[in-house]
Design an enzyme around this catalytic site. Sequence first.
Site, PDB file in Angstrom:
ATOM      1  N   GLY A   8      -5.066  10.741  -2.647  1.00 61.90           N
ATOM      2  CA  GLY A   8      -3.879  10.375  -2.180  1.00 61.90           C
ATOM      3  C   GLY A   8      -3.471   9.235  -3.597  1.00 61.90           C
ATOM      4  N   GLN A  12       0.859   4.346  -2.709  1.00 58.05           N
ATOM      5  CA  GLN A  12       0.984   2.939  -3.395  1.00 58.05           C
ATOM      6  C   GLN A  12      -0.643   2.470  -3.652  1.00 58.05           C
ATOM      7  N   LEU A  61      -6.380  17.198   1.944  1.00 55.31           N
ATOM      8  CA  LEU A  61      -7.268  16.899   2.839  1.00 55.31           C
ATOM      9  C   LEU A  61      -7.680  17.642   4.067  1.00 55.31           C
ATOM     10  N   LEU A  82      -8.018   7.629   0.703  1.00 58.58           N
ATOM     11  CA  LEU A  82      -6.712   6.879   0.977  1.00 58.58           C
ATOM     12  C   LEU A  82      -5.354   7.920   1.469  1.00 58.58           C
ATOM     13  N   ALA A  83      -5.820   9.066   1.161  1.00 62.33           N
ATOM     14  CA  ALA A  83      -4.934  10.077   1.606  1.00 62.33           C
ATOM     15  C   ALA A  83      -4.541  10.123   3.321  1.00 62.33           C
ATOM     16  N   THR A 127      -6.934   0.942   9.512  1.00 60.30           N
ATOM     17  CA  THR A 127      -5.860  -0.009   9.455  1.00 60.30           C
ATOM     18  C   THR A 127      -5.799  -0.748  10.829  1.00 60.30           C
ATOM     19  N   GLU A 129      -3.255  -1.209  12.545  1.00 59.04           N
ATOM     20  CA  GLU A 129      -2.722  -0.330  13.825  1.00 59.04           C
ATOM     21  C   GLU A 129      -3.690   0.066  14.838  1.00 59.04           C
ATOM     22  N   TYR A 151      -0.143   7.571  14.986  1.00 56.79           N
ATOM     23  CA  TYR A 151      -1.087   7.401  13.619  1.00 56.79           C
ATOM     24  C   TYR A 151      -2.228   6.387  14.143  1.00 56.79           C
ATOM     25  N   LYS A 155      -6.105   7.420  13.451  1.00 54.58           N
ATOM     26  CA  LYS A 155      -6.951   6.556  12.477  1.00 54.58           C
ATOM     27  C   LYS A 155      -8.297   5.976  13.207  1.00 54.58           C
ATOM     28  N   ARG A 186       5.520   0.247  -3.154  1.00 57.67           N
ATOM     29  CA  ARG A 186       5.538   0.433  -1.594  1.00 57.67           C
ATOM     30  C   ARG A 186       6.562   1.520  -1.384  1.00 57.67           C
TER      31      ARG A 186
HETATM   32  P1  NAP Z   1       0.962   6.152   1.008  1.00 61.27           P
HETATM   33  O1  NAP Z   1       1.667   5.612   0.093  1.00 61.27           O
HETATM   34  O2  NAP Z   1       1.930   6.810   2.234  1.00 61.27           O
HETATM   35  O3  NAP Z   1       0.116   7.234   0.297  1.00 61.27           O
HETATM   36  C1  NAP Z   1      -0.584   8.020   1.125  1.00 61.27           C
HETATM   37  C2  NAP Z   1      -1.199   9.143   0.146  1.00 61.27           C
HETATM   38  O4  NAP Z   1      -1.820  10.094   1.115  1.00 61.27           O
HETATM   39  C3  NAP Z   1       0.011   9.993  -0.668  1.00 61.27           C
HETATM   40  O5  NAP Z   1      -0.432  10.122  -1.940  1.00 61.27           O
HETATM   41  C4  NAP Z   1       0.053  11.148  -0.107  1.00 61.27           C
HETATM   42  O6  NAP Z   1       0.574  12.297  -0.817  1.00 61.27           O
HETATM   43  C5  NAP Z   1      -1.324  11.422   0.332  1.00 61.27           C
HETATM   44  N1  NAP Z   1      -1.400  12.675   1.245  1.00 61.27           N
HETATM   45  C6  NAP Z   1      -0.710  12.780   2.487  1.00 61.27           C
HETATM   46  N2  NAP Z   1      -1.038  13.891   3.289  1.00 61.27           N
HETATM   47  C7  NAP Z   1      -2.004  14.633   2.344  1.00 61.27           C
HETATM   48  C8  NAP Z   1      -2.975  15.626   2.650  1.00 61.27           C
HETATM   49  N3  NAP Z   1      -2.747  16.335   3.864  1.00 61.27           N
HETATM   50  N4  NAP Z   1      -3.768  15.832   1.474  1.00 61.27           N
HETATM   51  C9  NAP Z   1      -3.878  15.032   0.706  1.00 61.27           C
HETATM   52  N5  NAP Z   1      -3.131  14.014   0.304  1.00 61.27           N
HETATM   53  C10 NAP Z   1      -2.200  13.548   1.356  1.00 61.27           C
HETATM   54  O7  NAP Z   1       0.001   5.029   1.763  1.00 61.27           O
HETATM   55  P2  NAP Z   1      -0.476   3.925   1.170  1.00 61.27           P
HETATM   56  O8  NAP Z   1       0.290   2.621   1.697  1.00 61.27           O
HETATM   57  O9  NAP Z   1      -0.948   3.822  -0.313  1.00 61.27           O
HETATM   58  O10 NAP Z   1      -1.993   3.452   2.106  1.00 61.27           O
HETATM   59  C11 NAP Z   1      -3.058   4.099   1.630  1.00 61.27           C
HETATM   60  C12 NAP Z   1      -4.096   4.476   2.712  1.00 61.27           C
HETATM   61  O11 NAP Z   1      -4.293   3.182   3.437  1.00 61.27           O
HETATM   62  C13 NAP Z   1      -3.448   5.377   4.028  1.00 61.27           C
HETATM   63  O12 NAP Z   1      -4.528   6.133   4.469  1.00 61.27           O
HETATM   64  C14 NAP Z   1      -2.993   4.328   4.926  1.00 61.27           C
HETATM   65  O13 NAP Z   1      -2.579   4.918   6.171  1.00 61.27           O
HETATM   66  C15 NAP Z   1      -4.007   3.269   4.744  1.00 61.27           C
HETATM   67  N6  NAP Z   1      -3.337   2.009   5.158  1.00 61.27           N
HETATM   68  C16 NAP Z   1      -2.369   1.491   4.557  1.00 61.27           C
HETATM   69  C17 NAP Z   1      -1.915   0.255   4.818  1.00 61.27           C
HETATM   70  C18 NAP Z   1      -0.820  -0.471   4.019  1.00 61.27           C
HETATM   71  O14 NAP Z   1      -0.238  -1.235   4.720  1.00 61.27           O
HETATM   72  N7  NAP Z   1      -0.402   0.192   2.996  1.00 61.27           N
HETATM   73  C19 NAP Z   1      -2.608  -0.581   5.900  1.00 61.27           C
HETATM   74  C20 NAP Z   1      -3.911   0.010   6.402  1.00 61.27           C
HETATM   75  C21 NAP Z   1      -4.246   1.268   6.207  1.00 61.27           C
HETATM   76  P3  NAP Z   1       2.184  12.707  -0.929  1.00 61.27           P
HETATM   77  O15 NAP Z   1       2.445  11.737  -2.290  1.00 61.27           O
HETATM   78  O16 NAP Z   1       1.981  13.928  -1.569  1.00 61.27           O
HETATM   79  O17 NAP Z   1       2.837  12.304   0.319  1.00 61.27           O
HETATM   80  O1  G4F Z   2       6.555  -1.436   7.486  1.00 61.16           O
HETATM   81  P1  G4F Z   2       6.431  -0.666   8.715  1.00 61.16           P
HETATM   82  O2  G4F Z   2       6.678   0.794   8.807  1.00 61.16           O
HETATM   83  O3  G4F Z   2       4.846  -0.933   8.924  1.00 61.16           O
HETATM   84  P2  G4F Z   2       3.902  -0.514  10.199  1.00 61.16           P
HETATM   85  O4  G4F Z   2       4.222   0.321  11.112  1.00 61.16           O
HETATM   86  O5  G4F Z   2       3.266  -1.797  10.269  1.00 61.16           O
HETATM   87  O6  G4F Z   2       2.512   0.390   9.293  1.00 61.16           O
HETATM   88  C1  G4F Z   2       2.251  -0.034   7.971  1.00 61.16           C
HETATM   89  O7  G4F Z   2       0.949  -0.754   8.016  1.00 61.16           O
HETATM   90  C2  G4F Z   2       0.010  -0.258   8.750  1.00 61.16           C
HETATM   91  C3  G4F Z   2      -1.164  -1.425   8.807  1.00 61.16           C
HETATM   92  O8  G4F Z   2      -0.903  -2.301  10.041  1.00 61.16           O
HETATM   93  C4  G4F Z   2      -0.714   0.867   7.832  1.00 61.16           C
HETATM   94  F1  G4F Z   2      -1.710   1.367   8.646  1.00 61.16           F
HETATM   95  C5  G4F Z   2       0.660   1.956   7.875  1.00 61.16           C
HETATM   96  O9  G4F Z   2      -0.062   3.096   7.219  1.00 61.16           O
HETATM   97  C6  G4F Z   2       1.780   1.424   7.358  1.00 61.16           C
HETATM   98  O10 G4F Z   2       1.492   1.156   5.929  1.00 61.16           O
HETATM   99  O11 G4F Z   2       6.934  -1.522   9.852  1.00 61.16           O
HETATM  100  C7  G4F Z   2       6.627  -2.922  10.056  1.00 61.16           C
HETATM  101  C8  G4F Z   2       7.157  -3.490  11.296  1.00 61.16           C
HETATM  102  C9  G4F Z   2       7.298  -2.570  12.650  1.00 61.16           C
HETATM  103  O12 G4F Z   2       7.005  -3.607  13.777  1.00 61.16           O
HETATM  104  C10 G4F Z   2       8.603  -1.985  12.672  1.00 61.16           C
HETATM  105  O13 G4F Z   2       8.987  -1.799  14.012  1.00 61.16           O
HETATM  106  O14 G4F Z   2       8.618  -3.444  10.821  1.00 61.16           O
HETATM  107  C11 G4F Z   2       9.314  -3.115  12.067  1.00 61.16           C
HETATM  108  N1  G4F Z   2      10.845  -2.666  11.800  1.00 61.16           N
HETATM  109  C12 G4F Z   2      11.880  -3.193  11.774  1.00 61.16           C
HETATM  110  N2  G4F Z   2      12.738  -2.464  11.291  1.00 61.16           N
HETATM  111  C13 G4F Z   2      11.131  -1.421  10.898  1.00 61.16           C
HETATM  112  C14 G4F Z   2      12.216  -1.384  10.393  1.00 61.16           C
HETATM  113  N3  G4F Z   2       9.995  -0.643  10.062  1.00 61.16           N
HETATM  114  C15 G4F Z   2      10.670   0.208   9.378  1.00 61.16           C
HETATM  115  N4  G4F Z   2       9.768   1.247   8.692  1.00 61.16           N
HETATM  116  N5  G4F Z   2      11.978   0.511   9.066  1.00 61.16           N
HETATM  117  C16 G4F Z   2      12.904  -0.407   9.672  1.00 61.16           C
HETATM  118  O15 G4F Z   2      14.048  -0.399   9.500  1.00 61.16           O
END
Ligand code: NAP
Ligand code: G4F
Length: 389
Positions: A8, A12, A61, A82-83, A127, A129, A151, A155, A186
């Site tokens: 991944g 981000q 993946l 991270l994917a 996560t 979540e 999701y 996870k 992001r």
């Molecule tokens: P992201 O920006 O959505 O990046 C996800 C990555 O996974 C992208 O590079 C995507 O590639 C790749 N991917 C998706 N499907 C795939 C597949 N089938 N095979 C290989 N690669 C694949 O997510 P992120 O925010 O960097 O988060 C990184 C990881 O941490 C994720 O697993 C996410 O669920 C987890 N996480 C994130 C947060 C957060 O707040 N950011 C919090 C907790 C956990 P493409 O560019 O081709 O789509």
């Molecule tokens: O930014 P969100 O889409 O993030 P969410 O659902 O918390 O998930 C992110 O964080 C998780 C860790 O807890 C990761 F595992 C996951 O991969 C991802 O990175 O939404 C945050 C909150 C939600 O409650 C949503 O309902 O914002 C609320 N929201 C309100 N208006 C919105 C919107 N979310 C999005 N995306 N778009 C809106 O317009």
Amino acid sequence: MKKAIITGITGQDGAYLAQLLLEKGYIVYGTYRRTSSVNFWRIQELGIDQNPHLHLIEYDLTDLSASIRLLQNSKATEVYNLAAQSFVAVSFDQPVTTAEITGLGPVNLLEAIRIVNPKIRYYQASTSEMFGKVQAIPQIEDTPFYPRSPYGVAKLYAHWMTINYRESYGIFASSGILFNHESPLRGLEFVTRKITDGVAKIKLGKLETLELGNLDAKRDWGFAKDYVEGMWRMLQANEPDTFVLATNRTETVRDFVLMAFKGAGIEVEFRGAGVNETAVVASVTQDLAFTQDPALTQNSALTPALSRGERELRMEERGHKMGERELKVGQVVMRVNPKFYRPAEVELLIGNPAKAKAKLGWEPKTTLEQLCQMMVEADMKYNQKGISF
Ligand code: NAP
Ligand code: G4F
């Protein structure tokens, strides 16, 4: 030189983690998916796309044989998985794809480690979540899980498989339960970046009103760059384990809207409730804090106040051309659109990272105000250049 795989790399966290590992002297194998138009904008933004120690590998993946070859060919000793299909909202529309990628996908890597070299260290991106309908406040490693989205469920399966491979086969498999972490890198679909990009567009006259869903949802938001440091520390520890990374502070989406507009010099007031809630402009300071040009700051103590015409001229010189639509007090700049509501919501997340601090020496360094300001400034720059990632 140490060798690590990051799945991944186009995401981000993948970009920030690659930057960190390259700085630490690693050879990094970053995986990306074959798509009709691959986008490496994040690693380009960080200036690491041409680094000779970064190798980009096409990989999916969901493919076990590809996972085995990835480990065999790279001879990496650390794997950061991270994917994922990581967007919660989409997981309600694509539950099966989400289960296959986000849930089962990590098992391909764990199996590949078991087959190729059980000494490889594995990081699973778990996560907050998974806590979903939270059973305790704040959430810690032992808080019972109650996921509220496909999701979150996917996870949780991957999280328990990580623990299972640790306990069954002695694999160094660690799970990081990370709370929301954000940055200028992001994705635009996530709420913080949607807000900072929307605020920048409104400030520049490119958008009139931002539409959002549930404003009452509370999140524990940190800075992604701080969090990838925690991932690396987990794989340098003596023992594999599960760790929460969080800030121990929670704010509503509404608070973040307020903060982001403020960061762009726009004070807003919220009116109405539920689907009728709006944010309207209360005052505009034209004080572009992000330009770091005191001459543009109306109340600067260092420079005499500029007239409005002079200020606009100066902004144009600096490329801050005012948009056609000028902001007016009373203008509605945010409204609720129920299409962004989710079938089931995670109302409140707040994590206590005390274990990570005690055992890894990790703690967040960036405040939410700093993070929000950094994102608003970056989105102002992107939008001024006319690019939107
Ligand atoms: P992201 O920006 O959505 O990046 C996800 C990555 O996974 C992208 O590079 C995507 O590639 C790749 N991917 C998706 N499907 C795939 C597949 N089938 N095979 C290989 N690669 C694949 O997510 P992120 O925010 O960097 O988060 C990184 C990881 O941490 C994720 O697993 C996410 O669920 C987890 N996480 C994130 C947060 C957060 O707040 N950011 C919090 C907790 C956990 P493409 O560019 O081709 O789509
Ligand atoms: O930014 P969100 O889409 O993030 P969410 O659902 O918390 O998930 C992110 O964080 C998780 C860790 O807890 C990761 F595992 C996951 O991969 C991802 O990175 O939404 C945050 C909150 C939600 O409650 C949503 O309902 O914002 C609320 N929201 C309100 N208006 C919105 C919107 N979310 C999005 N995306 N778009 C809106 O317009």
